[in-house]
Structures are given as structure tokens and as C-alpha cells.
Design a protein around this motif. Structure first.
Motif, PDB file in Angstrom:
ATOM      1  N   CYS A  27     -26.652  -0.350  -7.886  1.00 47.40           N
ATOM      2  CA  CYS A  27     -26.437  -1.941  -7.753  1.00 47.40           C
ATOM      3  C   CYS A  27     -27.002  -2.113  -9.354  1.00 47.40           C
ATOM      4  CB  CYS A  27     -27.658  -2.262  -6.883  1.00 47.40           C
ATOM      5  SG  CYS A  27     -27.839  -3.966  -6.805  1.00 47.40           S
ATOM      6  N   ARG A  52     -19.452   1.621 -10.979  1.00 49.99           N
ATOM      7  CA  ARG A  52     -19.876   0.093 -11.123  1.00 49.99           C
ATOM      8  C   ARG A  52     -21.339   0.223 -11.608  1.00 49.99           C
ATOM      9  NH1 ARG A  52     -22.007  -3.418  -6.821  1.00 49.99           N
ATOM     10  NH2 ARG A  52     -23.706  -3.549  -8.268  1.00 49.99           N
ATOM     11  N   LYS A  57     -28.121  -9.316 -13.358  1.00 46.39           N
ATOM     12  CA  LYS A  57     -28.205  -9.255 -12.062  1.00 46.39           C
ATOM     13  C   LYS A  57     -28.642 -10.764 -11.477  1.00 46.39           C
ATOM     14  CE  LYS A  57     -27.718  -6.188  -9.555  1.00 46.39           C
ATOM     15  NZ  LYS A  57     -26.502  -5.978  -9.208  1.00 46.39           N
ATOM     16  N   HIS A 205     -23.177  -4.634   0.414  1.00 49.03           N
ATOM     17  CA  HIS A 205     -23.567  -5.884   0.473  1.00 49.03           C
ATOM     18  C   HIS A 205     -23.440  -6.475   1.796  1.00 49.03           C
ATOM     19  CE1 HIS A 205     -23.760  -5.132  -3.673  1.00 49.03           C
ATOM     20  NE2 HIS A 205     -24.819  -5.788  -3.880  1.00 49.03           N
ATOM     21  N   GLU A 231     -22.543   0.895  -3.229  1.00 50.14           N
ATOM     22  CA  GLU A 231     -23.501   1.351  -4.203  1.00 50.14           C
ATOM     23  C   GLU A 231     -24.100   2.726  -3.929  1.00 50.14           C
ATOM     24  OE1 GLU A 231     -25.084  -3.067  -5.296  1.00 50.14           O
ATOM     25  OE2 GLU A 231     -26.061  -2.149  -3.706  1.00 50.14           O
ATOM     26  N   ASP A 242     -31.720  -3.443  -4.067  1.00 51.97           N
ATOM     27  CA  ASP A 242     -30.859  -3.049  -3.102  1.00 51.97           C
ATOM     28  C   ASP A 242     -31.240  -1.890  -2.885  1.00 51.97           C
ATOM     29  OD1 ASP A 242     -29.764  -5.561  -2.767  1.00 51.97           O
ATOM     30  OD2 ASP A 242     -27.812  -5.268  -3.772  1.00 51.97           O
ATOM     31  N   GLN A 245     -29.670  -0.206   0.820  1.00 51.88           N
ATOM     32  CA  GLN A 245     -28.173  -0.120   1.129  1.00 51.88           C
ATOM     33  C   GLN A 245     -27.612   0.944   0.183  1.00 51.88           C
ATOM     34  OE1 GLN A 245     -27.544  -4.344   0.397  1.00 51.88           O
ATOM     35  NE2 GLN A 245     -26.414  -3.794  -1.616  1.00 51.88           N
TER      36      GLN A 245
HETATM   37 MN    MN Z   1     -26.374  -4.934  -5.012  1.00 54.67          MN
END
Ligand code: MN
Ligand code: PEP
Length: 266
Positions: A27, A52, A57, A205, A231, A242, A245
Motif C-alpha cells: 500500500c 506498486r 497517501k 481495496h 497489495e 491497509d 488487506q
Molecule cells: Mn492501500
């Protein structure tokens, strides 16, 4: 509504050998070591094409980690030099675009909280005039298809012809199973306007929780999405954003092995 944009196919800017495009990474870029270790794990598993990492953020409320900013961009350069993975970051202002280009980022994405604002999107478009770089645009946080389409028209209007849509789901007023409701029909409808724009699913997400990643990934693949952005963090529970997740690179590789892909195996 303008029905046709001048957009090149996905394989004109990333070679996936006909497989779905996989973008993976944390993330947020937190430290040099975290970026490099995560990138190594992703590269070792061999499933991803692009790394990524969020450098700026957009946090819904202040007081949490807002990204390392420019300091983190050389970490991505190092990760690319070591692993060969292309890199992608989120940009929300013309200054972000300028810095991302200065440090050789390969792909830019516009986040869901930016797509929602035509002034911001137009500022980004103006800063991209004369630049040749792929730009991915996340759906706006609210289920407003026209805002999403309009963002593509603005960025294409700047001359960008390498684009992709990221479907990350939509905010809810009430507690729901998923952090962001997929509302798949909005992405399906998007394709009726811009069939040539690749659709990339963002199960991370949508889900908000690791446990739901596989079912959302499968659904995106069943809908013939062109790719995924997921992620992945070397130590998800310790992630600065995050945490619930994200998957380790090895766990992400396992998850992808459980998915039925149309014409590819991972
Ligand atoms: Mn994220
Ligand atoms: C992200 O990709 O880390 C992010 C902030 O996503 P979104 O814009 O979809 O909330």
C-alpha cells in the motif's frame, strides 16, 4: 458523451504475454528495506509485471501515515534496477507528477479520492501535456460513472494514449461485508462507453480484508478483466497503512494459484 478515445492496447506498453496484467506491491512505501524486500519477494514469485507503492497517501482522516513523499522515490528506482519490475505510484497533484517523472516512475495512477474532483483531474491533465506515460484511473469513491468517464476524457485530452481503469469499489454509508462495494455493473457499463480501455480489478481495496481477496479476484477474472492490482507487503500485520488487506508475496502467489484464469496459470 464522447464515445471514442484514442487509446493504445495494453500490450503496447507492458508485455504480459497475453496473461492478465499483475501489479503488486505495498500500500505504502515505508522504508527502503521494506520496499526492496517486498519487491524481491514479488519478483522471486514471477507473477507480477509492475511494482506498486504509494508514496503520497491520501488518508481519509488526518493523523495517520501520509507517505514518505520524494524520499521514497529512489527506493522504487533501486527496486526496479534490482528486479526489473516497472514501477507505479499514485499522483494527486502536478508536483507529484513532476517528481514521479524526475525519478523515472514508469506508470502513474490517479486515486479514488482524486478522480472525484474534476478540478484536480484537469490540473493533472495539464501537467501531463507532452508526457508519454501510462496513466491508470481508479473509479471515484462514489458510484458516479460519469465522473470516472470524465476523468479519462480529461487525461486523454492531454494527449495520454496509454490508459487503464482500476475498479476498486465504492464507499458505503453502512457496514457491509466488503470495505468498498464492488457494484460490478458500473465497471461493466464503463466498458460499454470505453471498450478499448483495459479494466484492472483492485480486490485489495474492495475487500479490506485478506479473507475476501480470492473471491473478488475470481469474480474480476470471470468478468474478463485485463489485470489486477493487489497489495503485498513483506509483513502485512506491521504495515503502516491497509494492514488487514495485504498479503505477503508468497501468500499472494498462493492466492493467485487458486484462481481460475481464462488462458493463463500462475
Ligand atoms: Mn492501500
Ligand atoms: C491505494 O491504492 O493505496 C489507495 C489509496 O487506493 P484508493 O484510491 O483506491 O483508495
Amino acid at each position: 458523451m464522447k464515445a471514442n478515445l484514442d487509446v493504445l492496447p495494453l500490450d503496447s506498453w507492458v508485455n504480459t504475454g497475453g496473461k492478465p496484467l499483475i501489479i503488486a506491491g505495498p500500500c505504502s512505501a515505508e522504508t527502503e528495506e521494506q520496499v526492496l524486500e517486498t519487491a524481491r519477494g514479488i519478483a522471486k514469485n514471477g507473477f507480477a509485471h509492475i511494482l506498486r507503492a504509494g508514496v503520497w497517501k491520501p488518508r481519509t482522516r488526518p493523523g495517520s501515515f501520509e507517505g514518505k513523499g520524494e524520499e521514497a522515490l529512489p527506493w522504487l528506482q533501486k527496486a526496479k534496477a534490482e528486479t526489473g519490475l516497472k514501477t507505479a505510484v499514485e499522483v494527486a497533484t502536478p508536483q507529484h507528477v513532476e517528481l514521479a517523472l524526475k525519478y523515472g516512475v514508469d506508470v502513474l495512477w490517479i486515486g479514488a479520492r482524486t478522480t472525484v474532483n474534476p478540478f484536480n483531474v484537469q490540473d493533472l491533465a495539464d501537467s501531463l501535456k507532452g508526457v508519454d506515460i501510462p496513466v491508470l484511473i481508479k473509479n471515484p469513491v462514489n458510484p458516479d460513472l460519469a465522473l470516472w468517464l470524465g476523468a479519462f476524457e480529461r487525461i486523454a485530452g492531454a494527449g495520454i494514449n496509454k490508459m487503464g481503469a482500476i475498479h476498486r469499489g465504492f464507499s458505503n454509508a453502512q457496514e457491509t461485508k466488503y470495505r468498498n462495494s464492488p457494484m460490478w455493473q458500473i465497471a461493466v457499463e464503463f466498458k460499454t462507453f470505453f471498450p478499448q480501455i483495459p479494466m484492472i480489478g483492485d480486490p485489495s481495496h474492495m475487500a479490506g480484508k485478506r479473507a475476501y481477496l480470492a473471491e473478488l479476484t475470481q469474480r474480476a477474472m470471470d468478468l474478463n478483466y485485463d489485470g489486477l492490482i493487489i497489495e503485498s507487503h513483506r509483513n502485512p500485520d506491521e504495515a503502516w497503512s491497509d494492514a488487514s488487506q495485504q498479503l505477503t508475496p508468497d501468500a499472494l502467489a498462493e492466492m493467485l494459484k487458486s484462481i481460475e484464469f481464462r488462458n493463463a496459470t500462475y
